[in-house]
Design a protein around this motif. Sequence first.
Motif, short mmCIF file in Angstrom:
data_model
loop_
_atom_site.label_atom_id
_atom_site.label_comp_id
_atom_site.label_asym_id
_atom_site.label_seq_id
_atom_site.Cartn_x
_atom_site.Cartn_y
_atom_site.Cartn_z
N ALA A 110 33.01 45.47 27.94
CA ALA A 110 33.93 44.84 29.14
C ALA A 110 33.12 44.16 30.20
N ILE A 111 33.74 43.27 30.96
CA ILE A 111 33.17 42.50 32.10
C ILE A 111 33.42 43.60 33.09
N VAL A 112 32.33 43.76 34.16
CA VAL A 112 32.77 44.78 35.13
C VAL A 112 32.20 43.94 36.54
N SER A 113 32.64 44.60 37.57
CA SER A 113 32.13 44.32 38.89
C SER A 113 31.19 45.64 39.46
N LEU A 114 30.23 45.24 40.44
CA LEU A 114 29.50 46.56 40.78
C LEU A 114 30.21 47.61 41.31
#
Length: 504
Positions: free
Chosen positions: A304-308
């Motif tokens: 998955a692409i995740v933010s901080l």
Amino acid sequence: MQQALPPIPRNRYRLHTLTIIGGLLLVAALGALATGCDGSGSPGTAPDRPGRPHEGAQLTFNCSDPAFAAAVEPMIRSWEVRTGAAVTLTRDPMTAADATDLAVLPANRLGEWAEPGHLTPLPLKLRGLVSEMLPPYAERLAAWGDQAQAIPLTGDGVLLVYRADRFADPAAVAEFAKRGKGPLAAPATWDQYADVAAFFAARDKGPSVPPLPADPAALFDLFSRVASSFDRPALSDKDLIERVKDEELLAFHFEIRTGKPRLLAQGFAESARWLAGLAAAGAVPPGASDDPVAALAAGKAVLAIVSLDQLAKLPRENGTVPARFGIAPVPGAPRPLEPGAAPVEKRVVNYVPYFAGGRLGVVRARCPRPELAFELLTELAGPARTAELISTPGLGAGPLRPADLSPDQFPLWLGYGFDPARSQALQDALRAYLADAVKNPTLGLRGPDREALTRDAAAALRKLGAGAKPADVLAEAQTAWNALDAKAAGAPLVRWRKRAAGLN
């Protein structure tokens, strides 16, 4: 006329670990003075101090982000104690009619406040502070047109999280190798991401990535992030100098000269193809969610692409994120973009960053004491304060200065709960995300009509998850944007598009 962007300046605020620890202890001590022993939070509990320069002055500070407001309030109270000023911290959404003197804004909302003239431009004497920061924030997201309008308070960060245990499974490795698509590893390109997702979806007979984001802005940002590296080649300072007259180098969602939407351009077509391919492979589950980590933690997603801020939600065992979660940089484009480029198997992956996040400190145009408001924002944007914010994982505060990603700042990133090797991988992934050598990154929507554009584009894009054809979806989104532009007849749309891209 587009200006060639300067290289990242040499940082004069280089901190060492002991400096950070000492600074945090000092912050805690000052916070205790500011809040009083009873924890009431009232600055009146601290004794008056002679010689405080702003005794009796008052400011109203708006921060509608609850987590960030909680993090900066002790810093604000410390500043009150030292200066004598009184700050009222409000948490309701800011309006044009309220009494706010200064505020914290998401970076993508700058245009709606700067374009109508609601903000005080950054004074010249503060340009030095901002110039020490990373170019995405100092030169782009803090400016509207060619005028700096804000002080960056936090950066942002996006990365790839994958199930390292699934990628290391010998049976899966052997099976993937038979497909002739290279080793089973963290994907470096978006097409490799799609290949891996399709492989695990077929192997597990179920979805392998999280649901599409429920938030329209998050869905549109994912779509734009994928399109970014397809849409333009990564350019260096030298490339920009050679092509400095070509304003269209900065075009992304809109053409620069005409302001017309570009959603039918090849980069966006590739991004729509990518999303549609994930859905067709059965990799995307039905429904929507703004918590990709939940799917990773439950074993319902392998990457998955995740933010901080999402990264901080990974589960922990004995205080540490389990080894089954791996970290890698955001992928790039899988093919050459210009005539004469090297063959696919020999070229370097094309990666162009997409910047849309972070937080900005702004001063309202009607503030009676703008110099005082900027003094407080300067305090919050100082190296010690921003280091404290970065080390508070739940905020999702990304790097703001080059030093934040230097080896001696490694302790800043330990709060995310990874072992030393993966903490280093986190720092490396963020450094790759910023890609400071790339001087033509793309920017998220940030004009006064951002919300409507995002809503209508996301409504069309969501149909990709249900099997709609990419060309039909993009045509629908383009038509919706053209209709919005038609309704805005009389609005200076071309000026908005230029200023959003950093031009006047």
